[in-house]
Design a protein around this motif. Structure first.
Motif, PDB file in Angstrom:
ATOM      1  N   ALA A 355       0.828  -1.209   0.000  1.00 44.63           N
ATOM      2  CA  ALA A 355       0.000   0.000   0.000  1.00 44.63           C
ATOM      3  C   ALA A 355       0.859   1.254   0.000  1.00 44.63           C
ATOM      4  O   ALA A 355       0.567   2.227  -0.708  1.00 44.63           O
ATOM      5  CB  ALA A 355      -0.926  -0.004   1.210  1.00 44.63           C
ATOM      6  N   ALA A 356       1.940   1.251   0.782  1.00 47.71           N
ATOM      7  CA  ALA A 356       2.828   2.417   0.824  1.00 47.71           C
ATOM      8  C   ALA A 356       3.479   2.649  -0.530  1.00 47.71           C
ATOM      9  O   ALA A 356       3.748   3.798  -0.909  1.00 47.71           O
ATOM     10  CB  ALA A 356       3.899   2.221   1.896  1.00 47.71           C
ATOM     11  N   GLY A 358       2.081   2.256  -3.310  1.00 49.06           N
ATOM     12  CA  GLY A 358       1.088   2.752  -4.258  1.00 49.06           C
ATOM     13  C   GLY A 358       0.484   1.701  -5.142  1.00 49.06           C
ATOM     14  O   GLY A 358      -0.148   2.005  -6.137  1.00 49.06           O
ATOM     15  N   LYS A 359       0.662   0.439  -4.780  1.00 48.82           N
ATOM     16  CA  LYS A 359       0.064  -0.601  -5.623  1.00 48.82           C
ATOM     17  C   LYS A 359      -0.425  -1.725  -4.715  1.00 48.82           C
ATOM     18  O   LYS A 359       0.265  -2.126  -3.788  1.00 48.82           O
ATOM     19  CB  LYS A 359       1.080  -1.145  -6.626  1.00 48.82           C
ATOM     20  N   LEU A 391      -7.671  -0.480  -2.627  1.00 47.96           N
ATOM     21  CA  LEU A 391      -6.715   0.284  -3.432  1.00 47.96           C
ATOM     22  C   LEU A 391      -6.721  -0.143  -4.896  1.00 47.96           C
ATOM     23  O   LEU A 391      -5.961   0.392  -5.699  1.00 47.96           O
ATOM     24  CB  LEU A 391      -5.302   0.132  -2.865  1.00 47.96           C
ATOM     25  N   LEU A 462      -9.486   7.217  -3.664  1.00 46.71           N
ATOM     26  CA  LEU A 462      -8.833   6.784  -4.904  1.00 46.71           C
ATOM     27  C   LEU A 462      -9.670   7.190  -6.113  1.00 46.71           C
ATOM     28  O   LEU A 462      -9.165   7.718  -7.104  1.00 46.71           O
ATOM     29  CB  LEU A 462      -8.648   5.274  -4.860  1.00 46.71           C
ATOM     30  N   GLU A 467      -5.098  10.066  -4.628  1.00 49.44           N
ATOM     31  CA  GLU A 467      -4.422   8.776  -4.503  1.00 49.44           C
ATOM     32  C   GLU A 467      -3.452   8.730  -3.327  1.00 49.44           C
ATOM     33  O   GLU A 467      -3.391   7.735  -2.592  1.00 49.44           O
ATOM     34  CB  GLU A 467      -3.665   8.453  -5.796  1.00 49.44           C
ATOM     35  N   ARG A 471      -3.614   6.040  -0.209  1.00 42.57           N
ATOM     36  CA  ARG A 471      -2.524   5.170   0.247  1.00 42.57           C
ATOM     37  C   ARG A 471      -2.257   5.367   1.731  1.00 42.57           C
ATOM     38  O   ARG A 471      -2.050   4.401   2.471  1.00 42.57           O
ATOM     39  CB  ARG A 471      -1.251   5.444  -0.548  1.00 42.57           C
ATOM     40  N   VAL A 475      -2.377   2.410   4.504  1.00 44.12           N
ATOM     41  CA  VAL A 475      -1.225   2.015   5.326  1.00 44.12           C
ATOM     42  C   VAL A 475      -1.574   2.148   6.804  1.00 44.12           C
ATOM     43  O   VAL A 475      -1.286   1.258   7.617  1.00 44.12           O
ATOM     44  CB  VAL A 475       0.008   2.874   4.978  1.00 44.12           C
TER      45      VAL A 475
END
Length: 484
Positions: A355-356, A358-359, A391, A462, A467, A471, A475
């Motif tokens: 998650a940190a 970005g995916k 996410l 999101l 975005e 994230r 997190v």
């Protein structure tokens, strides 16, 4: 004027007139005049945020009126505080009908102050008209000035106020201003008038020390006036006890000492482990993680043996240092477990790292869902999978079928608010989406919303194009599942 200059001026005027007369013949049509939106209480920026000047386009005024007061009064989780700072610091014309509302303008400023943006709030209020005619705007301006160390400016704001001058706040400020202005007798009289109207024992102690020379005791960072008094008395405003009891606005105003990498890594590790394990709740864990971050980073760089690698990786993420968290995780051998860790611990850590980054890594997500299906409803992998899936990670057919059976608790947010949130996010109303998210987060308290609501907030952020904030919320939620 000389004849040649007169001729030049006349020629210029004749040419200009000819050009204006000929404009329709050039196909330009009549000159169109467009009126610009008038500046309002929200149009001045407090900082560069990367958000658009159309932030509040089509936002509901009622949603703003409901959410804004919460941001000035309620403690927020770190992710919610970050979103609130970005949104409130953005310069953008307010939702229709509230841009000229002094009370909401003051609420915006007080929320910025509470979130550690006193300097930005001070700059905003310098450009807001009518401050002297509003007690709320003047109080926000005075507090911002005091917190940024501009005591004389705060005193001038108090002098200029034209309403509610006898309220307790203004009596306290006036007594302070008279004292630092060598008006001892007037300050003593105003202090005497203020005493029955306030229950602030720290203010009474500090003001008495300033007027009489009595021992002042410890610094107080409860509000701007107490902070200014503490500074005037030469007290240690950065003392740990004072900072621990400080308001959020003042905690942000105290510049921490430059971090010095520890020389004794063994002692630093023991201290960090004790502080992190002793922290109760996400907010306390985040504070402990930020304090321990220099030691954790030094341990990671030195490739030192770690007593609790998973704990340290979590702490690095909480301290907004994903690179160190990833470095610590990378030192594990395959899926070998560190002492004291469970397989779910590594799965949750990998989810937070994904998650940190970005995916929502499909392999990590599918593994988390599989673990949640095996562990049942009480497994933290189920709510973790819900958050990571929000996410937008790609799931295989079996993973989708399993996730569809997960039910990790109930929603605490009003159902209507969630429906409006989904609608705002789908329509791209960024400001309204952010305020609805923040309203739900503020109601949930400093640890933030539970996993069911958090997943809805992550997905809405999101979808609305926020975005980075999505994230951060993801997190934070994944870490909250691991922090007791």
């Amino acid at each position: 004027m000389a004849p040649s200059k007169r001729l030049t001026t006349c020629s210029a005027l004749v040419l200009a007139a000819a050009m204006l007369a000929a404009a329709p013949a050039w196909g330009q049509g009549p000159v169109q005049v467009q009126s610009l939106a008038a500046p309002d209480m929200f149009s001045s920026p407090a900082a560069q945020t990367g958000l658009s000047g159309d932030l509040w386009k089509d936002a509901s005024p009622g949603v703003a009126k409901e959410a804004l007061p919460k941001l000035a009064a309620k403690p927020l989780s770190p992710a919610a505080a970050g979103l609130a700072r970005r949104v409130l610091a953005t310069g953008a014309n307010a939702p229709a009908g509230i841009g000229d509302n002094p009370e909401l303008g003051a609420t915006r400023a007080m929320a910025l102050i509470a979130l550690g943006e006193a300097k930005g709030a001070d700059a905003v209020l310098d450009r807001v008209p009518g401050v002297a005619g509003s007690a709320q705007l003047s109080m926000a301006a005075a507090e911002a000035a005091l917190i940024t160390g501009a005591d004389d400016k705060a005193c001038k704001i108090g002098e200029a106020l034209s309403v509610e001058r006898g309220a307790p706040y203004w009596l306290r400020l006036r007594a302070f201003c008279q004292a630092i202005g060598d008006q001892h007798d007037a300050a003593q009289l105003t202090f005497t008038l203020a005493a029955p109207q306030t229950k602030d024992a720290d203010y009474a102690r500090l003001m008495n020390a300033l007027l009489s020379g009595a021992p002042a005791g410890a610094a107080s960072l409860k509000n701007g006036i107490n902070y200014a008094l503490s500074r005037k008395l030469g007290l240690d405003v950065s003392a740990p006890a004072a900072v621990a009891a400080a308001s959020p606005a003042l905690k942000a105003a105290i510049k921490p000492a430059d971090a010095v990498p520890p020389t004794d890594l063994t002692a630093a590790q023991a201290s960090a482990v004790a502080a992190l394990r002793g922290a109760k709740g996400l907010a306390a864990f985040t504070d402990a993680a930020k304090a321990a971050q220099p030691a954790i980073a030094a341990l990671a760089r030195a490739d030192a043996p770690l007593e609790d690698p998973v704990l340290f990786a979590r702490a690095a993420l909480a301290a907004d240092d994903p690179a160190t968290a990833q470095a610590i995780r990378g030192k594990q051998t395959g899926d070998a477990l560190p002492a004291g860790a469970a397989t779910t611990d590594l799965a949750l850590l990998d989810a937070a790292l994904a998650a940190a980054g970005g995916k929502a890594d499909s392999q990590v997500l599918d593994g988390l869902i599989e673990r949640g299906a095996q562990g049942g409803a009480k497994s933290p992998a189920q709510p973790a999978a819900l958050i990571l899936a929000a996410l937008g990670g790609v799931m295989g057919p079996e993973a989708r079928a399993s996730l569809a059976t997960f039910d990790p608790g109930k929603s605490a947010a009003p159902a209507g608010r969630l429906i409006v949130l989904d609608d705002a996010a789908t329509a791209g109303r960024q400001g309204e989406t952010a305020l609805l998210v923040l309203s739900i987060a503020a109601d949930a308290g400093p640890s933030g919303p539970g996993p069911v609501d958090r997943a809805r907030l992550v997905r809405a952020l999101l979808k609305a194009g926020l975005e980075a904030d999505a994230r951060a919320f993801a997190v934070e939620g994944l870490l909250a599942l691991q922090v007791k």
